[in-house]
Design a protein around this motif. Structure first.
Motif, PDB file in Angstrom:
ATOM      1  N   PHE A 145      11.199  15.292  23.169  1.00  8.49           N
ATOM      2  CA  PHE A 145       9.783  15.066  23.438  1.00  8.49           C
ATOM      3  C   PHE A 145       9.450  13.603  23.196  1.00  8.49           C
ATOM      4  O   PHE A 145      10.173  12.888  22.502  1.00  8.49           O
ATOM      5  N   ARG A 146       8.364  13.193  23.813  1.00 11.87           N
ATOM      6  CA  ARG A 146       7.881  11.817  23.647  1.00 11.87           C
ATOM      7  C   ARG A 146       6.547  11.865  22.919  1.00 11.87           C
ATOM      8  O   ARG A 146       5.620  12.553  23.351  1.00 11.87           O
ATOM      9  N   GLU A 147       6.433  11.106  21.856  1.00 10.80           N
ATOM     10  CA  GLU A 147       5.199  11.080  21.077  1.00 10.80           C
ATOM     11  C   GLU A 147       4.030  10.543  21.889  1.00 10.80           C
ATOM     12  O   GLU A 147       2.890  10.934  21.678  1.00 10.80           O
ATOM     13  N   ASN A 148       4.315   9.640  22.820  1.00 11.57           N
ATOM     14  CA  ASN A 148       3.245   8.998  23.585  1.00 11.57           C
ATOM     15  C   ASN A 148       2.998   9.657  24.941  1.00 11.57           C
ATOM     16  O   ASN A 148       2.374   9.054  25.808  1.00 11.57           O
ATOM     17  N   ALA A 149       3.450  10.889  25.115  1.00 11.91           N
ATOM     18  CA  ALA A 149       3.238  11.599  26.382  1.00 11.91           C
ATOM     19  C   ALA A 149       1.748  11.909  26.562  1.00 11.91           C
ATOM     20  O   ALA A 149       1.031  12.134  25.586  1.00 11.91           O
ATOM     21  N   SER A 150       1.330  11.958  27.802  1.00 15.09           N
ATOM     22  CA  SER A 150      -0.073  12.266  28.105  1.00 15.09           C
ATOM     23  C   SER A 150      -0.364  13.733  27.768  1.00 15.09           C
ATOM     24  O   SER A 150       0.549  14.557  27.691  1.00 15.09           O
ATOM     25  N   PRO A 151      -1.638  14.076  27.582  1.00 15.03           N
ATOM     26  CA  PRO A 151      -1.993  15.470  27.292  1.00 15.03           C
ATOM     27  C   PRO A 151      -1.486  16.452  28.354  1.00 15.03           C
ATOM     28  O   PRO A 151      -1.022  17.543  28.012  1.00 15.03           O
ATOM     29  N   SER A 152      -1.556  16.079  29.623  1.00 14.64           N
ATOM     30  CA  SER A 152      -1.101  17.000  30.668  1.00 14.64           C
ATOM     31  C   SER A 152       0.415  17.197  30.610  1.00 14.64           C
ATOM     32  O   SER A 152       0.908  18.302  30.840  1.00 14.64           O
ATOM     33  N   VAL A 153       1.168  16.149  30.282  1.00 13.76           N
ATOM     34  CA  VAL A 153       2.625  16.275  30.143  1.00 13.76           C
ATOM     35  C   VAL A 153       2.952  17.160  28.944  1.00 13.76           C
ATOM     36  O   VAL A 153       3.829  18.025  29.017  1.00 13.76           O
ATOM     37  N   ARG A 154       2.247  16.962  27.840  1.00 12.38           N
ATOM     38  CA  ARG A 154       2.472  17.783  26.642  1.00 12.38           C
ATOM     39  C   ARG A 154       2.190  19.261  26.946  1.00 12.38           C
ATOM     40  O   ARG A 154       2.953  20.140  26.571  1.00 12.38           O
ATOM     41  N   GLU A 155       1.072  19.515  27.625  1.00  9.03           N
ATOM     42  CA  GLU A 155       0.700  20.900  27.959  1.00  9.03           C
ATOM     43  C   GLU A 155       1.760  21.548  28.849  1.00  9.03           C
ATOM     44  O   GLU A 155       2.180  22.679  28.626  1.00  9.03           O
ATOM     45  N   ASP A 156       2.197  20.817  29.850  1.00  7.16           N
ATOM     46  CA  ASP A 156       3.204  21.333  30.777  1.00  7.16           C
ATOM     47  C   ASP A 156       4.514  21.612  30.050  1.00  7.16           C
ATOM     48  O   ASP A 156       5.133  22.656  30.249  1.00  7.16           O
ATOM     49  N   LYS A 157       4.933  20.707  29.192  1.00  6.64           N
ATOM     50  CA  LYS A 157       6.186  20.884  28.445  1.00  6.64           C
ATOM     51  C   LYS A 157       6.105  22.097  27.519  1.00  6.64           C
ATOM     52  O   LYS A 157       7.033  22.897  27.452  1.00  6.64           O
ATOM     53  N   LEU A 158       4.984  22.247  26.816  1.00  2.00           N
ATOM     54  CA  LEU A 158       4.831  23.394  25.922  1.00  2.00           C
ATOM     55  C   LEU A 158       4.756  24.706  26.701  1.00  2.00           C
ATOM     56  O   LEU A 158       5.307  25.722  26.269  1.00  2.00           O
ATOM     57  N   ARG A 159       4.096  24.708  27.849  1.00  2.00           N
ATOM     58  CA  ARG A 159       4.018  25.918  28.684  1.00  2.00           C
ATOM     59  C   ARG A 159       5.419  26.331  29.146  1.00  2.00           C
ATOM     60  O   ARG A 159       5.781  27.510  29.086  1.00  2.00           O
ATOM     61  N   LYS A 160       6.230  25.362  29.579  1.00  2.00           N
ATOM     62  CA  LYS A 160       7.598  25.664  30.014  1.00  2.00           C
ATOM     63  C   LYS A 160       8.456  26.145  28.849  1.00  2.00           C
ATOM     64  O   LYS A 160       9.271  27.062  29.004  1.00  2.00           O
ATOM     65  N   LEU A 161       8.252  25.548  27.681  1.00  2.15           N
ATOM     66  CA  LEU A 161       9.002  25.959  26.498  1.00  2.15           C
ATOM     67  C   LEU A 161       8.681  27.408  26.147  1.00  2.15           C
ATOM     68  O   LEU A 161       9.579  28.223  25.932  1.00  2.15           O
TER      69      LEU A 161
END
Length: 174
Positions: A145-161
Protein backbone atom coordinates in the motif's frame (compact mmCIF):
# COMPACT_ATOMS: atom_id res chain seq x y z
CA UNK A 1 20.12 -6.32 -20.25
CA UNK A 2 16.82 -4.76 -21.39
CA UNK A 3 15.12 -8.14 -21.00
CA UNK A 4 16.41 -8.46 -17.42
CA UNK A 5 15.19 -4.96 -16.53
CA UNK A 6 11.77 -5.72 -18.03
CA UNK A 7 11.44 -8.87 -15.92
CA UNK A 8 12.48 -7.00 -12.78
CA UNK A 9 10.01 -4.16 -13.47
CA UNK A 10 7.11 -6.56 -14.09
CA UNK A 11 7.83 -8.57 -10.94
CA UNK A 12 8.07 -5.41 -8.81
CA UNK A 13 4.75 -4.12 -10.16
CA UNK A 14 3.04 -7.48 -9.64
CA UNK A 15 4.31 -7.80 -6.07
CA UNK A 16 2.88 -4.37 -5.17
CA UNK A 17 -0.59 -5.06 -6.52
CA UNK A 18 -1.33 -8.55 -5.31
CA UNK A 19 -3.19 -9.52 -2.18
CA UNK A 20 -2.11 -12.70 -0.40
CA UNK A 21 -4.67 -14.28 1.93
CA UNK A 22 -4.27 -17.14 4.38
CA UNK A 23 -7.40 -18.78 5.82
CA UNK A 24 -8.16 -20.98 8.78
CA UNK A 25 -11.43 -22.18 10.26
CA UNK A 26 -12.98 -24.66 12.67
CA UNK A 27 -13.98 -27.69 10.59
CA UNK A 28 -16.52 -28.77 13.21
CA UNK A 29 -18.62 -25.60 12.78
CA UNK A 30 -21.74 -25.57 10.62
CA UNK A 31 -21.50 -22.13 9.01
CA UNK A 32 -25.05 -22.38 7.62
CA UNK A 33 -26.26 -21.65 11.18
CA UNK A 34 -24.96 -18.07 10.94
CA UNK A 35 -26.91 -15.27 9.31
CA UNK A 36 -26.13 -12.18 11.43
CA UNK A 37 -22.95 -10.33 12.35
CA UNK A 38 -21.64 -7.23 14.04
CA UNK A 39 -18.26 -5.79 15.02
CA UNK A 40 -16.64 -5.79 18.44
CA UNK A 41 -17.57 -2.51 20.13
CA UNK A 42 -14.02 -2.09 21.46
CA UNK A 43 -12.33 -3.05 18.19
CA UNK A 44 -9.01 -1.30 17.58
CA UNK A 45 -8.27 -2.06 13.95
CA UNK A 46 -5.00 -0.17 13.72
CA UNK A 47 -6.30 1.62 10.62
CA UNK A 48 -6.93 5.34 10.33
CA UNK A 49 -10.53 6.33 11.07
CA UNK A 50 -11.15 6.97 7.38
CA UNK A 51 -9.64 3.67 6.24
CA UNK A 52 -11.57 1.81 8.94
CA UNK A 53 -14.83 3.35 7.68
CA UNK A 54 -13.92 2.36 4.11
CA UNK A 55 -13.10 -1.18 5.20
CA UNK A 56 -16.32 -1.61 7.21
CA UNK A 57 -18.39 -0.24 4.32
CA UNK A 58 -16.77 -2.76 1.97
CA UNK A 59 -17.36 -5.58 4.48
CA UNK A 60 -21.01 -4.64 5.03
CA UNK A 61 -21.60 -4.59 1.28
CA UNK A 62 -19.81 -7.91 0.72
CA UNK A 63 -21.50 -9.71 3.61
CA UNK A 64 -24.90 -8.37 2.59
CA UNK A 65 -24.50 -9.83 -0.92
CA UNK A 66 -23.63 -13.15 0.73
CA UNK A 67 -26.88 -13.17 2.71
CA UNK A 68 -25.65 -11.89 6.09
CA UNK A 69 -27.19 -8.97 7.91
CA UNK A 70 -25.90 -6.55 10.51
CA UNK A 71 -27.68 -7.10 13.86
CA UNK A 72 -27.64 -5.79 17.44
CA UNK A 73 -27.65 -9.38 18.77
CA UNK A 74 -25.38 -11.09 16.20
CA UNK A 75 -24.43 -14.73 15.87
CA UNK A 76 -20.94 -13.72 14.65
CA UNK A 77 -18.72 -10.99 16.06
CA UNK A 78 -15.98 -9.60 13.84
CA UNK A 79 -12.66 -8.27 15.06
CA UNK A 80 -10.16 -6.62 12.74
CA UNK A 81 -6.49 -5.95 13.49
CA UNK A 82 -3.93 -4.49 11.14
CA UNK A 83 -0.27 -3.67 11.02
CA UNK A 84 1.96 -1.80 8.60
CA UNK A 85 5.56 -2.78 7.97
CA UNK A 86 8.36 -2.39 5.47
CA UNK A 87 9.33 -5.48 3.53
CA UNK A 88 12.70 -6.07 1.96
CA UNK A 89 12.88 -6.08 -1.83
CA UNK A 90 12.10 -9.46 -3.38
CA UNK A 91 14.65 -9.10 -6.14
CA UNK A 92 18.35 -9.77 -5.70
CA UNK A 93 21.33 -9.91 -8.00
CA UNK A 94 23.92 -12.52 -7.17
CA UNK A 95 27.60 -11.78 -7.66
CA UNK A 96 30.00 -14.65 -7.36
CA UNK A 97 33.72 -15.23 -7.47
CA UNK A 98 35.12 -18.71 -7.71
CA UNK A 99 38.33 -20.50 -8.32
CA UNK A 100 39.59 -23.98 -8.67
CA UNK A 101 43.03 -25.50 -8.72
CA UNK A 102 43.51 -29.22 -9.06
CA UNK A 103 41.27 -30.76 -6.36
CA UNK A 104 40.81 -27.57 -4.36
CA UNK A 105 37.92 -25.13 -4.96
CA UNK A 106 36.50 -22.07 -3.35
CA UNK A 107 33.98 -19.32 -3.92
CA UNK A 108 32.33 -16.23 -2.60
CA UNK A 109 28.78 -15.14 -3.35
CA UNK A 110 26.93 -11.97 -2.42
CA UNK A 111 23.24 -11.10 -2.97
CA UNK A 112 22.57 -7.44 -3.67
CA UNK A 113 18.99 -6.22 -3.18
CA UNK A 114 17.38 -4.36 -6.08
CA UNK A 115 14.88 -1.61 -5.44
CA UNK A 116 13.70 -0.06 -2.22
CA UNK A 117 11.77 -1.38 0.74
CA UNK A 118 8.02 -1.71 0.15
CA UNK A 119 5.27 -0.67 2.55
CA UNK A 120 3.01 -3.61 3.33
CA UNK A 121 -0.20 -3.87 5.29
CA UNK A 122 -1.41 -6.97 7.08
CA UNK A 123 -5.07 -7.13 8.09
CA UNK A 124 -6.43 -9.96 10.23
CA UNK A 125 -10.15 -10.76 10.23
CA UNK A 126 -11.43 -12.85 13.16
CA UNK A 127 -15.01 -14.16 13.12
CA UNK A 128 -16.11 -15.31 16.55
CA UNK A 129 -19.21 -17.31 17.50
CA UNK A 130 -20.88 -14.78 19.82
CA UNK A 131 -22.73 -17.35 21.92
CA UNK A 132 -19.70 -19.59 22.56
CA UNK A 133 -17.06 -16.80 22.40
CA UNK A 134 -14.99 -19.05 20.14
CA UNK A 135 -13.00 -18.18 17.04
CA UNK A 136 -14.58 -20.02 14.08
CA UNK A 137 -12.96 -18.40 11.00
CA UNK A 138 -9.89 -16.31 10.39
CA UNK A 139 -8.22 -14.68 7.41
CA UNK A 140 -4.99 -12.73 7.22
CA UNK A 141 -4.52 -10.55 4.15
CA UNK A 142 -1.22 -9.00 3.14
CA UNK A 143 -0.82 -6.42 0.43
CA UNK A 144 1.30 -3.48 -0.57
CA UNK A 145 0.00 0.00 0.00
CA UNK A 146 0.97 3.61 -0.46
CA UNK A 147 0.51 6.03 2.41
CA UNK A 148 -0.05 8.92 0.01
CA UNK A 149 -2.71 7.19 -2.12
CA UNK A 150 -5.84 9.17 -2.92
CA UNK A 151 -9.09 8.37 -1.07
CA UNK A 152 -10.58 6.72 -4.17
CA UNK A 153 -7.49 4.49 -4.62
CA UNK A 154 -7.61 3.52 -0.93
CA UNK A 155 -11.33 2.70 -1.16
CA UNK A 156 -10.84 0.62 -4.30
CA UNK A 157 -7.90 -1.28 -2.80
CA UNK A 158 -9.78 -2.05 0.41
CA UNK A 159 -12.90 -3.15 -1.53
CA UNK A 160 -10.79 -5.56 -3.62
CA UNK A 161 -9.03 -6.84 -0.50
CA UNK A 162 -12.35 -7.55 1.27
CA UNK A 163 -13.74 -9.23 -1.83
CA UNK A 164 -10.73 -11.56 -1.99
CA UNK A 165 -10.75 -12.24 1.76
CA UNK A 166 -14.44 -13.16 1.84
CA UNK A 167 -14.37 -15.10 -1.43
CA UNK A 168 -13.79 -18.19 0.73
CA UNK A 169 -16.38 -17.43 3.37
CA UNK A 170 -18.27 -19.38 4.41
CA UNK A 171 -15.83 -22.21 3.82
CA UNK A 172 -16.86 -25.17 1.71
CA UNK A 173 -16.52 -28.01 4.23
CA UNK A 174 -15.66 -31.31 2.62
Amino acid sequence: MRYLLSIILVSVLMSCGSVKVNYDYDRAVDFSNYSTYNYYSDMESGLSQLDEKRLLRAMDSTLKTRGYRLAEEPELLINIMSDEYRSAPNNNVGVGIGGCSRNVGGGISVGLPLGSFNMQRSIQFDLVDAQRDALVWQAVAESGFRENASPSVREDKLRKLVKKVFSKFPPKIK
